[in-house]
Design a protein around this motif. Structure first.
Motif, PDB file in Angstrom:
ATOM      1  N   LYS A 116     -19.255  35.381  49.613  1.00 53.95           N
ATOM      2  CA  LYS A 116     -20.057  36.601  49.450  1.00 53.95           C
ATOM      3  C   LYS A 116     -20.143  36.991  47.987  1.00 53.95           C
ATOM      4  O   LYS A 116     -19.199  36.826  47.227  1.00 53.95           O
ATOM      5  CB  LYS A 116     -19.459  37.762  50.244  1.00 53.95           C
ATOM      6  CG  LYS A 116     -19.204  37.474  51.707  1.00 53.95           C
ATOM      7  CD  LYS A 116     -20.460  37.112  52.437  1.00 53.95           C
ATOM      8  CE  LYS A 116     -20.137  36.790  53.884  1.00 53.95           C
ATOM      9  NZ  LYS A 116     -21.059  35.918  54.520  1.00 53.95           N
ATOM     10  N   LYS A 117     -21.311  37.537  47.607  1.00 52.98           N
ATOM     11  CA  LYS A 117     -21.507  37.996  46.237  1.00 52.98           C
ATOM     12  C   LYS A 117     -21.421  39.509  46.119  1.00 52.98           C
ATOM     13  O   LYS A 117     -21.000  40.030  45.101  1.00 52.98           O
ATOM     14  CB  LYS A 117     -22.878  37.547  45.730  1.00 52.98           C
ATOM     15  CG  LYS A 117     -23.013  36.058  45.597  1.00 52.98           C
ATOM     16  CD  LYS A 117     -24.388  35.689  45.102  1.00 52.98           C
ATOM     17  CE  LYS A 117     -24.546  34.192  45.025  1.00 52.98           C
ATOM     18  NZ  LYS A 117     -25.879  33.811  44.571  1.00 52.98           N
ATOM     19  N   LEU A 118     -21.855  40.204  47.169  1.00 51.32           N
ATOM     20  CA  LEU A 118     -21.939  41.659  47.133  1.00 51.32           C
ATOM     21  C   LEU A 118     -21.444  42.228  48.453  1.00 51.32           C
ATOM     22  O   LEU A 118     -21.806  41.733  49.525  1.00 51.32           O
ATOM     23  CB  LEU A 118     -23.390  42.103  46.900  1.00 51.32           C
ATOM     24  CG  LEU A 118     -23.682  43.594  47.006  1.00 51.32           C
ATOM     25  CD1 LEU A 118     -23.015  44.356  45.862  1.00 51.32           C
ATOM     26  CD2 LEU A 118     -25.177  43.848  47.013  1.00 51.32           C
ATOM     27  N   LYS A 121     -16.220  40.081  42.264  1.00 52.83           N
ATOM     28  CA  LYS A 121     -17.252  40.408  43.243  1.00 52.83           C
ATOM     29  C   LYS A 121     -17.797  41.812  42.996  1.00 52.83           C
ATOM     30  O   LYS A 121     -17.098  42.688  42.480  1.00 52.83           O
ATOM     31  CB  LYS A 121     -16.704  40.327  44.672  1.00 52.83           C
ATOM     32  CG  LYS A 121     -16.132  38.985  45.028  1.00 52.83           C
ATOM     33  CD  LYS A 121     -17.188  37.899  44.953  1.00 52.83           C
ATOM     34  CE  LYS A 121     -16.608  36.550  45.316  1.00 52.83           C
ATOM     35  NZ  LYS A 121     -17.580  35.499  45.338  1.00 52.83           N
ATOM     36  N   GLN A 122     -19.048  42.013  43.381  1.00 55.45           N
ATOM     37  CA  GLN A 122     -19.672  43.326  43.248  1.00 55.45           C
ATOM     38  C   GLN A 122     -19.528  44.087  44.563  1.00 55.45           C
ATOM     39  O   GLN A 122     -19.454  43.475  45.640  1.00 55.45           O
ATOM     40  CB  GLN A 122     -21.145  43.191  42.898  1.00 55.45           C
ATOM     41  CG  GLN A 122     -21.374  42.558  41.553  1.00 55.45           C
ATOM     42  CD  GLN A 122     -22.857  42.441  41.250  1.00 55.45           C
ATOM     43  OE1 GLN A 122     -23.662  42.228  42.143  1.00 55.45           O
ATOM     44  NE2 GLN A 122     -23.199  42.594  39.986  1.00 55.45           N
TER      45      GLN A 122
END
Length: 55
Positions: free
Chosen positions: A10-12, A43-44
């Motif tokens: 996952k990025k966000l 990560k954001q």
């Protein structure tokens, strides 16, 4: 405990506030640890809160 495999793919992360991150005036156990883990892995994340207005 946060599963490493989930963080890797996952990025966000979009996080609801009430009932997920805190309940009433109290943080839910592990919520700050999760944020720290996200930050440590670059990560954001975003917070949102649903708001219902009585008219």
């Amino acid at each position: 405990m946060v599963k490493e495999s989930i963080l890797k793919t996952k990025k966000l992360f979009v996080l609801d506030m009430d009932g997920t991150f805190y309940l009433g005036d109290r943080l839910i156990d592990g919520s700050l640890d999760f944020i720290k883990k996200l930050e440590a892995t670059g990560k954001q994340y975003l917070f949102y809160e649903q708001f219902i207005k009585n008219i």
